[in-house]
Every structure is written in structure tokens, then in C-alpha cells.
Write a protein that holds these residues in place. Structure first.
Motif, PDB file in Angstrom:
ATOM      1  N   ASP A   1      -2.554   9.640 -18.094  1.00 56.09           N
ATOM      2  CA  ASP A   1      -1.262   9.932 -17.471  1.00 56.09           C
ATOM      3  C   ASP A   1      -0.982   9.080 -16.241  1.00 56.09           C
ATOM      4  O   ASP A   1       0.135   9.075 -15.742  1.00 56.09           O
ATOM      5  N   MET A   2      -1.965   8.362 -15.759  1.00 56.15           N
ATOM      6  CA  MET A   2      -1.820   7.580 -14.529  1.00 56.15           C
ATOM      7  C   MET A   2      -0.681   6.567 -14.622  1.00 56.15           C
ATOM      8  O   MET A   2       0.001   6.290 -13.636  1.00 56.15           O
ATOM      9  N   PHE A   3      -0.438   6.013 -15.807  1.00 55.83           N
ATOM     10  CA  PHE A   3       0.542   4.951 -15.967  1.00 55.83           C
ATOM     11  C   PHE A   3       1.792   5.396 -16.717  1.00 55.83           C
ATOM     12  O   PHE A   3       2.642   4.580 -17.029  1.00 55.83           O
ATOM     13  N   LYS A   4       1.926   6.693 -16.988  1.00 54.05           N
ATOM     14  CA  LYS A   4       3.019   7.161 -17.839  1.00 54.05           C
ATOM     15  C   LYS A   4       4.398   6.908 -17.240  1.00 54.05           C
ATOM     16  O   LYS A   4       5.370   6.778 -17.970  1.00 54.05           O
ATOM     17  N   ASP A   5       4.531   6.832 -15.930  1.00 61.05           N
ATOM     18  CA  ASP A   5       5.831   6.631 -15.290  1.00 61.05           C
ATOM     19  C   ASP A   5       6.063   5.189 -14.858  1.00 61.05           C
ATOM     20  O   ASP A   5       6.962   4.912 -14.070  1.00 61.05           O
ATOM     21  N   VAL A   6       5.268   4.267 -15.394  1.00 59.86           N
ATOM     22  CA  VAL A   6       5.386   2.866 -14.996  1.00 59.86           C
ATOM     23  C   VAL A   6       6.793   2.339 -15.242  1.00 59.86           C
ATOM     24  O   VAL A   6       7.349   1.623 -14.429  1.00 59.86           O
ATOM     25  N   ARG A   7       7.363   2.675 -16.352  1.00 60.25           N
ATOM     26  CA  ARG A   7       8.699   2.170 -16.681  1.00 60.25           C
ATOM     27  C   ARG A   7       9.608   3.357 -16.975  1.00 60.25           C
ATOM     28  O   ARG A   7       9.902   3.671 -18.116  1.00 60.25           O
ATOM     29  N   LYS A   8      10.062   4.009 -15.910  1.00 53.70           N
ATOM     30  CA  LYS A   8      10.924   5.188 -16.059  1.00 53.70           C
ATOM     31  C   LYS A   8      12.207   4.808 -16.785  1.00 53.70           C
ATOM     32  O   LYS A   8      12.722   3.722 -16.616  1.00 53.70           O
ATOM     33  N   GLY A   9      12.698   5.732 -17.598  1.00 58.92           N
ATOM     34  CA  GLY A   9      13.904   5.480 -18.353  1.00 58.92           C
ATOM     35  C   GLY A   9      13.647   4.739 -19.649  1.00 58.92           C
ATOM     36  O   GLY A   9      14.578   4.385 -20.350  1.00 58.92           O
ATOM     37  N   SER A  10      12.401   4.493 -19.957  1.00 57.76           N
ATOM     38  CA  SER A  10      12.038   3.790 -21.186  1.00 57.76           C
ATOM     39  C   SER A  10      11.229   4.713 -22.081  1.00 57.76           C
ATOM     40  O   SER A  10      10.656   5.688 -21.629  1.00 57.76           O
ATOM     41  N   GLU A  11      11.177   4.342 -23.324  1.00 61.02           N
ATOM     42  CA  GLU A  11      10.346   5.050 -24.283  1.00 61.02           C
ATOM     43  C   GLU A  11       9.039   4.272 -24.394  1.00 61.02           C
ATOM     44  O   GLU A  11       9.014   3.155 -24.919  1.00 61.02           O
ATOM     45  N   CYS A  12       7.960   4.818 -23.866  1.00 57.07           N
ATOM     46  CA  CYS A  12       6.669   4.134 -23.853  1.00 57.07           C
ATOM     47  C   CYS A  12       5.620   4.968 -24.583  1.00 57.07           C
ATOM     48  O   CYS A  12       5.640   6.197 -24.514  1.00 57.07           O
TER      49      CYS A  12
ATOM     50  N   GLU B   1       0.837  -1.191   0.000  1.00 52.32           N
ATOM     51  CA  GLU B   1       0.000   0.000   0.000  1.00 52.32           C
ATOM     52  C   GLU B   1       0.870   1.238   0.000  1.00 52.32           C
ATOM     53  O   GLU B   1       1.892   1.292   0.670  1.00 52.32           O
ATOM     54  N   THR B   2       0.453   2.230  -0.768  1.00 49.44           N
ATOM     55  CA  THR B   2       1.149   3.502  -0.842  1.00 49.44           C
ATOM     56  C   THR B   2       0.113   4.609  -0.829  1.00 49.44           C
ATOM     57  O   THR B   2      -0.901   4.523  -1.515  1.00 49.44           O
ATOM     58  N   LEU B   3       0.351   5.640  -0.058  1.00 46.25           N
ATOM     59  CA  LEU B   3      -0.523   6.807  -0.031  1.00 46.25           C
ATOM     60  C   LEU B   3       0.099   7.887  -0.905  1.00 46.25           C
ATOM     61  O   LEU B   3       1.251   8.261  -0.721  1.00 46.25           O
ATOM     62  N   VAL B   4      -0.653   8.333  -1.907  1.00 43.46           N
ATOM     63  CA  VAL B   4      -0.169   9.335  -2.847  1.00 43.46           C
ATOM     64  C   VAL B   4      -1.154  10.489  -2.858  1.00 43.46           C
ATOM     65  O   VAL B   4      -2.363  10.290  -2.939  1.00 43.46           O
ATOM     66  N   CYS B   5      -0.630  11.683  -2.792  1.00 35.44           N
ATOM     67  CA  CYS B   5      -1.469  12.863  -2.847  1.00 35.44           C
ATOM     68  C   CYS B   5      -1.311  13.505  -4.216  1.00 35.44           C
ATOM     69  O   CYS B   5      -0.199  13.827  -4.630  1.00 35.44           O
ATOM     70  N   ILE B   6      -2.417  13.630  -4.938  1.00 37.36           N
ATOM     71  CA  ILE B   6      -2.364  14.286  -6.241  1.00 37.36           C
ATOM     72  C   ILE B   6      -3.223  15.548  -6.196  1.00 37.36           C
ATOM     73  O   ILE B   6      -4.224  15.602  -5.503  1.00 37.36           O
ATOM     74  N   THR B   7      -2.787  16.533  -6.949  1.00 41.81           N
ATOM     75  CA  THR B   7      -3.518  17.795  -6.993  1.00 41.81           C
ATOM     76  C   THR B   7      -4.752  17.638  -7.881  1.00 41.81           C
ATOM     77  O   THR B   7      -4.856  16.700  -8.675  1.00 41.81           O
ATOM     78  N   GLN B   8      -5.651  18.584  -7.786  1.00 39.51           N
ATOM     79  CA  GLN B   8      -6.827  18.574  -8.653  1.00 39.51           C
ATOM     80  C   GLN B   8      -6.403  18.691 -10.115  1.00 39.51           C
ATOM     81  O   GLN B   8      -6.972  18.054 -10.994  1.00 39.51           O
ATOM     82  N   ALA B   9      -5.361  19.474 -10.375  1.00 39.05           N
ATOM     83  CA  ALA B   9      -4.862  19.623 -11.749  1.00 39.05           C
ATOM     84  C   ALA B   9      -4.384  18.283 -12.305  1.00 39.05           C
ATOM     85  O   ALA B   9      -4.644  17.944 -13.458  1.00 39.05           O
ATOM     86  N   ASP B  10      -3.687  17.487 -11.459  1.00 34.06           N
ATOM     87  CA  ASP B  10      -3.255  16.155 -11.887  1.00 34.06           C
ATOM     88  C   ASP B  10      -4.456  15.257 -12.150  1.00 34.06           C
ATOM     89  O   ASP B  10      -4.493  14.520 -13.125  1.00 34.06           O
ATOM     90  N   ALA B  11      -5.430  15.317 -11.273  1.00 36.83           N
ATOM     91  CA  ALA B  11      -6.626  14.491 -11.424  1.00 36.83           C
ATOM     92  C   ALA B  11      -7.391  14.870 -12.696  1.00 36.83           C
ATOM     93  O   ALA B  11      -7.934  13.993 -13.381  1.00 36.83           O
ATOM     94  N   ASP B  12      -7.402  16.157 -13.018  1.00 31.57           N
ATOM     95  CA  ASP B  12      -8.116  16.625 -14.203  1.00 31.57           C
ATOM     96  C   ASP B  12      -7.479  16.146 -15.509  1.00 31.57           C
ATOM     97  O   ASP B  12      -8.132  16.132 -16.542  1.00 31.57           O
ATOM     98  N   LYS B  13      -6.209  15.739 -15.463  1.00 36.03           N
ATOM     99  CA  LYS B  13      -5.540  15.233 -16.660  1.00 36.03           C
ATOM    100  C   LYS B  13      -6.147  13.907 -17.112  1.00 36.03           C
ATOM    101  O   LYS B  13      -6.004  13.521 -18.259  1.00 36.03           O
TER     102      LYS B  13
END
Length: 111
Positions: free
Chosen positions: A26-37, A10-22
């Protein structure tokens, strides 16, 4: 490996309203950092997600992630099937299935 991955994390993450509005794209865009996805498919219809993200990283081969599940304003339940394709390194061809559930627990604390 199977035993270690079976434990719930479990992880607690705080996202701004601006992030939520995206939105969910974008929720999964950082799944594989350092890769071209890039998404080869991304559909949300009636709260149902059906998507595929294709990733490649230098020297690490390619990976296909299929995402399916339900999305809502306060909860999500998504299964992610990860399938490495053509990995040049020994032991890098492991397929995985992950389940990601989220629940909104309230507003972010004031900063």
C-alpha cells in the motif's frame, strides 16, 4: 527541469501502526492519484523489493512504474523508474527515475 528535480525533498509523515501493518504494497498506492493503477508484479523477498505498477488515466495515456530496492522495519531505499507509454499529449512522454528513502524517526505524537 533537471536542476529543479535534483534538489533533495524531505517530508515528515506520521503513519499509524495499523497503516504500517498493511505492509509495503500500500505504500505506493497513491503515487498517481486519479489514475487506475494495479500491480502486475509485487515481490518482497529477504528485504528486497521487485515490483511493477501499471497505471492509466483517461486522456493521459499509460504509465509503467518499476520499483526496486531494499525494505526494512526502520528504513527503505527504493528506486522508481517511471516510463510513460502512449501519452497523447505533447511533452507528456518524459521518463523519470526517482529515489525514495525512508527512515523511522520515532512514534507519532499523541493526538
Amino acid at each position: 527541469m533537471k536542476t529543479a528535480m535534483a534538489d533533495k525533498q524531505e517530508t515528515l509523515v506520521c503513519i499509524t501502526q495499523a497503516d504500517a501493518d498493511k505492509g509495503y504494497r500500500d505504500m505506493f498506492k497513491d503515487v498517481r492519484k486519479g489514475s487506475e493503477c494495479a500491480y502486475s508484479r509485487f515481490e518482497v523477498n529477504g528485504g528486497k523489493l521487485d515490483a511493477q505498477m501499471d497505471c492509466k488515466a483517461a486522456g493521459q495515456g499509460q504509465m509503467v512504474m518499476k520499483l526496486a530496492g531494499t525494505l526494512g522495519p526502520n528504513r527503505s531505499d527504493v528506486t522508481i523508474d517511471v516510463d510513460p507509454v502512449g501519452n497523447p499529449l505533447p511533452g507528456q512522454g518524459m521518463k523519470m527515475t526517482l529515489r525514495l528513502t525512508t527512515t523511522r524517526v520515532g512514534d507519532c505524537p499523541a493526538s
